[in-house]
Scaffold this motif. Structure first.
Motif, mmCIF file in Angstrom:
data_model
loop_
_atom_site.group_PDB
_atom_site.id
_atom_site.type_symbol
_atom_site.label_atom_id
_atom_site.label_comp_id
_atom_site.label_asym_id
_atom_site.label_seq_id
_atom_site.Cartn_x
_atom_site.Cartn_y
_atom_site.Cartn_z
ATOM 1 N N GLY A 218 0.804 -1.213 0.000
ATOM 2 C CA GLY A 218 0.000 0.000 0.000
ATOM 3 C C GLY A 218 0.838 1.264 0.000
ATOM 4 O O GLY A 218 0.276 2.363 -0.116
ATOM 5 N N THR A 219 2.166 1.153 0.101
ATOM 6 C CA THR A 219 3.035 2.326 0.138
ATOM 7 C C THR A 219 3.720 2.493 -1.206
ATOM 8 O O THR A 219 4.298 1.544 -1.727
ATOM 9 N N GLY A 220 3.655 3.706 -1.750
ATOM 10 C CA GLY A 220 4.280 3.958 -3.034
ATOM 11 C C GLY A 220 3.509 3.280 -4.157
ATOM 12 O O GLY A 220 2.510 2.581 -3.951
ATOM 13 N N ILE A 221 3.977 3.493 -5.371
ATOM 14 C CA ILE A 221 3.279 2.948 -6.542
ATOM 15 C C ILE A 221 3.337 1.429 -6.550
ATOM 16 O O ILE A 221 2.335 0.750 -6.796
ATOM 17 N N VAL A 222 4.536 0.883 -6.255
ATOM 18 C CA VAL A 222 4.671 -0.582 -6.249
ATOM 19 C C VAL A 222 3.783 -1.207 -5.175
ATOM 20 O O VAL A 222 3.100 -2.209 -5.415
ATOM 21 N N GLY A 223 3.806 -0.611 -3.975
ATOM 22 C CA GLY A 223 2.963 -1.131 -2.901
ATOM 23 C C GLY A 223 1.485 -1.016 -3.226
ATOM 24 O O GLY A 223 0.676 -1.889 -2.862
ATOM 25 N N TYR A 224 1.091 0.060 -3.912
ATOM 26 C CA TYR A 224 -0.313 0.251 -4.309
ATOM 27 C C TYR A 224 -0.737 -0.827 -5.303
ATOM 28 O O TYR A 224 -1.825 -1.406 -5.204
ATOM 29 N N VAL A 225 0.138 -1.124 -6.292
ATOM 30 C CA VAL A 225 -0.173 -2.156 -7.289
ATOM 31 C C VAL A 225 -0.299 -3.523 -6.622
ATOM 32 O O VAL A 225 -1.179 -4.326 -6.956
ATOM 33 N N ALA A 226 0.574 -3.805 -5.643
ATOM 34 C CA ALA A 226 0.503 -5.082 -4.933
ATOM 35 C C ALA A 226 -0.801 -5.200 -4.156
ATOM 36 O O ALA A 226 -1.395 -6.278 -4.071
#
Length: 941
Positions: A218-226
């Protein structure tokens, strides 16, 4: 937004007004119009419109204009844009210019002046249709090719992804090929760690390695995509709220656009693949996103297969290790105990049962605290160290303690480590080791007494033998000048004098050999004139050759350096021995003496050759020669030529001593010979030339006395510490490499600040020597940027140097991140003292030269003994050394750092050893660690 334009060119404003009135209303919804009054102006307008992203579909140009004519203008446009429709307006132009425009300018139509509005519009409508058909055909062809290419890529990539079952290889294959297919500049694959709800970078490709970086879900773009499991294509990352600046900073990219695609198989999130472009004018297209999504299916399946295969291999490995471990534990000579998660004893081996003299049934079920207390190691129970092992997983060790057993107190080492949810405990009996240590200590004391006695004997013998000989030789010299002596008396005195000189030579050789073998012989390098040195040898040998009636020839290269730095006395002794032997064993023919430049092989010829010169010394004779079966013995102690024709005086030590002296100077003495034809002896010696072109070191770095720097300092223990020299002055860099390399340091060079930043990441130096005054990027800025690199806040040690070291300069260097500073020119001793202080090294005892191997300052050494002497390091016990060596062979640097940190806490005697190991591990010097530990492995076998 892209627009279509028509460009009208005529030197008459009235014609341009007429075209505008006739055409703008008709083409209002298709294109806009631009106008120019000359061909030169029209070219500028054309380029401006194209740079703004517009398309020029039509160009109408007058033929006859001042400056550039219309046909030439349209030809230039045609070379740039073949698709644009081109129309030539001609009033009085002849047929020839029109044909030229058609052939060279790609002319689509020409219209004669004056024209009718109806005809002009009809012609341009037809050209618009023609232009549209051409564009459509090109786009369709391009789309078909792209579609077929993407299908081929998908097929090839999916086959490639499935070609490996190794997870690391699979990730590397996926990322490398995805970046190549979509044309991305950098990228990474993050894998989920469900236990911590984070994503871990499993692999990356870019200017910096961010492998291992963690990002919470949920953190940053990568975390959001996950978290959302949805693809995200971001045209401008900085404007996105979810931009994770720390990861972007670590990647070293000022990222422009980014695409992040989830990797999902059977509903399970297997990772996120992220591709990056930093170019401001380029963002990923929808086609790129579609291709990435298509590739993600094959990539997900490949990762899932690799993980499954890895898990199977791990399970099989664990089963095999358990079987081996069970057999090993119960047959081992060390005591072993296994405690479960409740810290209750569940297994114990035979060696431990024999030590405590108990049965297995009697001790099974005991609590760990009770069991260890019964052995007399209560401190572990009091500190509850084993609880720390359970929580941290880091083993706890006691290098040496006393355990109470029914048979008496026993010296043991103890190790507590995690096994599953429980603990394992190993007790190693040190009784035999302690006995051997005591015997070795006694033997060492005896050897030291014998060594001192031998040294005293040599010193006394040197005095006692030379003193009476000096008296004898003194009187014989005096008597030789006595005019009252008869001829036969004079001859007898001459024989007595020669015999005394021969005896003195033999005594000197025996004492020299003893000094060399005892480590008492040291080099005493000085600056000396090579040509004068060689001339003195020639004059001496020529007299001996003339007396014997043989020819003496010499040939010295004109390219030899005038002044060199080396041990003149040692070199003279070797050459005199070789030349004297050549004269002694040659009855007819000649003796030749050659000195020339020889070829050297090194890493940086353009730099080192400024300071070091390799010189070959060669002595050739036409004497009796040496049979091939005796060539191996020629350098042996007390070896003499076995030839009945020669009754040779001497000890047979000359060549043995010469070989040892040549090796002491960092070279090797070679021989080739044919019996009955003669012999050739030669060696190559690297000599330091007179220093020029550098203001870096004080000339006093080259000591002239026997107590100088190069005799006192030896190399770095185990493997060399890396030193990065950052200086735009090539001579300064070459000089530092020339003087530090013989001392055992590995020296890398950087020509400017940017080069330094790159090489710091590649070589992980222990020390950076930084020139503060450099063009483009100053030393202050380089030091500051090094400290901003991940993991380099405290290491490496940065030592700044400058000619002007004002208080302000010193303060600025410290503020920039330098650990120390030194003023140019400086002494080598001062620099090495800084190395010791900053790295926590200990210099060897300089008053005990027998403990040191002497370095030859010219750059070649026989042996790099420790700058941090081996005697100054106390290693941990044998099992610890073996475990450290096993980790080093596996390249497990992280575990080695943990072990090294723990060793430093085990006692002050192990602190130095742990500190050296920790620094090598932090610098990722795996080869150096293996070499370092191998020496202690040999001692424990």
């Amino acid at each position: 937004m892209k627009k279509y334009y028509a460009l009208c060119v005529d030197d008459e404003q009235a014609v341009l007004n007429q075209l505008a009135a006739q055409l703008e209303d008709h083409f209002e919804y298709f294109c806009e119009f631009a106008y120019a009054e000359s061909a030169e102006e029209a070219l500028e307008v054309y380029h401006e419109l194209v740079e703004e992203g517009n398309r020029i579909w039509l160009i109408i140009s007058d033929q006859i204009m001042p400056g550039m004519n219309g046909d030439e203008f349209l030809a230039r446009i045609h070379n740039i844009d073949e698709e644009a429709m081109k129309v030539l307006l001609t009033g009085q132009a002849g047929l020839q210019s029109t044909i030229r425009a058609i052939n060279h300018a790609g002319l689509n139509y020409y219209i004669e002046k004056p024209w009718s509005s109806h005809d002009l519009i009809m012609i341009l409508d037809r050209l618009k249709t023609q232009y549209g058909n051409a564009i459509t055909q090109r786009v369709m062809t391009s789309e078909q090719e792209k579609w077929l290419k993407e299908l081929s890529i998908l097929y090839d990539m999916n086959l490639l992804f499935a070609s490996s079952i190794n997870l690391e290889e699979t990730l590397n294959t996926i990322l490398h090929n995805v970046l190549e297919v979509v044309g991305a500049e950098a990228g990474s694959i993050f894998l989920p760690d469900e236990s911590e709800q984070t994503l871990v970078c499993g692999i990356c490709q870019g200017p910096k390695d961010i492998t291992g970086t963690r990002i919470p879900f949920g953190t940053g773009i990568v975390g959001y995509v996950a978290q959302t499991r949805q693809t995200e294509a971001i045209p401008d990352v900085k404007s996105d709220k979810r931009h994770y600046s720390r990861v972007d900073k670590q990647s070293g990219y000022l990222t422009k656009s980014m695409v992040s695609v989830p990797l999902i198989s059977q509903g399970e999130l297997l990772g996120v693949i992220q591709v990056i472009n930093k170019k401001g004018e380029y963002v990923f297209s929808q086609d790129d996103v579609y291709l990435l999504q298509s590739l993600s299916n094959g990539a997900s399946l490949a990762i899932q297969n690799a993980k499954y295969a890895e898990r199977l291999l791990q399970e099989e490995h664990i089963r095999s290790e358990l079987l081996i471990a069970q057999d090993f534990v119960h047959s081992a000579t060390d005591g072993f105990m296994l405690f479960n998660a409740s810290l209750v004893l569940v297994d114990i081996n035979n060696a431990m049962l024999e030590m405590i003299e108990q049965s297995k049934e009697h001790v099974i079920g005991e609590n760990i605290g009770t069991f260890l207390s019964s052995l007399g190691v209560e401190k572990i129970e009091e500190d509850r160290e084993y609880m720390k092992v359970i929580h941290s997983g880091i083993p706890y060790e006691v290098g040496e303690t006393i355990a109470h057993t029914p048979s008496g107190d026993v010296y043991v080492s103890l190790k507590v480590f995690k096994v599953g949810d429980g603990l394992g405990v190993i007790l190693h009996d040190l009784t035999e080791r302690k006995r051997v240590e005591q015997e070795l200590e006694a033997a060492r004391d005896t050897a030291e007494v014998a060594s001192r006695a031998k040294s005293e004997f040599l010193a006394n013998m040197s005095h006692e033998l030379r003193t009476p000989l000096n008296g004898i030789l003194g009187y014989t010299q005096s008597l030789r000048h006595d005019q009252s002596l008869k001829e036969h008396q004079r001859e007898e005195i001459d024989i007595m004098h020669r015999s005394g000189e021969l005896l003195l030579l033999m005594i000197n050789e025996i004492l020299d050999l003893s000094k060399i073998e005892a480590g008492k012989m040291t080099l005493e390098p000085t600056m000396f004139h090579l040509s004068d040195f060689l001339k003195s040898l020639v004059e001496l040998i020529r007299i001996r050759a003339d007396n014997k009636g043989i020819v003496f020839e010499y040939d010295f290269s004109s390219k030899l350096p005038a002044i060199v730095y080396g041990d003149e006395k040692c070199l003279r002794q070797v050459l005199l021995n070789l030349l004297s032997n050549a004269v002694k064993f040659t009855n007819q023919g000649c003796v030749r003496f050659y000195v020339k430049n020889s070829i050297r092989h090194h890493d940086s010829p353009s730099q080192i050759s400024q300071l070091l010169e390799s010189v070959r010394f060669e002595v050739e004779d036409t004497g009796i020669g040496i049979p091939p079966e005796h060539l191996e013995d020629i350098f042996s102690v007390f070896y003499q030529v076995q030839d009945t024709r020669y009754q040779v005086e001497g000890t047979g030590l000359g060549l043995a001593i010469s070989q040892k002296l040549v090796r002491l100077m960092g070279s090797e003495l070679f021989v080739k010979s044919v019996a009955g034809q003669g012999s050739t002896f030669w060696f190559d010696l690297v000599l330091l030339q007179e220093l020029q072109g550098t203001d870096l070191l004080d000339v006093s770095l080259l000591p002239t006395d026997a107590a100088g720097t190069f005799r006192h300092l030896s190399g770095v223990q185990g493997a060399p510490l890396c030193v990065l020299v950052v200086d735009d002055n090539e001579a300064n860099r070459a000089l530092l490499k020339a003087v530090l390399t013989p001392l055992g340091f590995e020296v890398e060079e950087a020509v400017d600040g940017q080069d330094a930043l790159s090489k710091v990441l590649v070589h992980h130096p222990a020390i950076v020597l930084m020139d503060l005054v450099m063009p483009i990027m100053s030393g202050f800025e380089v030091a500051q940027r090094i400290r901003q690199l991940p993991g380099m806040e405290e290491e490496p040690v940065i030592i700044a140097f400058a000619a002007n070291l004002s208080k302000q300069t010193q303060d600025e260097s410290v503020k920039a991140g330098c650990n120390a500073y030194i003023r140019k020119p400086f002494r080598l001793e001062t620099l090495l003292q800084l190395f010791q202080e900053q790295l926590g090294l200990e210099q060897g005892h300089i008053d005990e030269p027998q403990d040191l191997k002497v370095e030859y300052a010219a750059g070649v050494s026989v042996s790099h003994e420790p700058y941090l002497l081996k005697e100054a390091l106390v290693p941990p016990h044998r099992e610890e050394i073996r475990e450290l060596f096993r980790l080093a062979m596996r390249g497990d640097v992280k575990k080695l750092q943990e072990r090294a940190a723990q060793i430093q806490t085990q006692g002050s005697e192990y602190s130095a050893f742990g500190k050296v190991l920790y620094r090598l591990a932090r610098a990722l010097q795996v080869d150096a660690i293996q070499t370092f530990l191998a020496r202690y492995m040999e001692e424990t076998e």
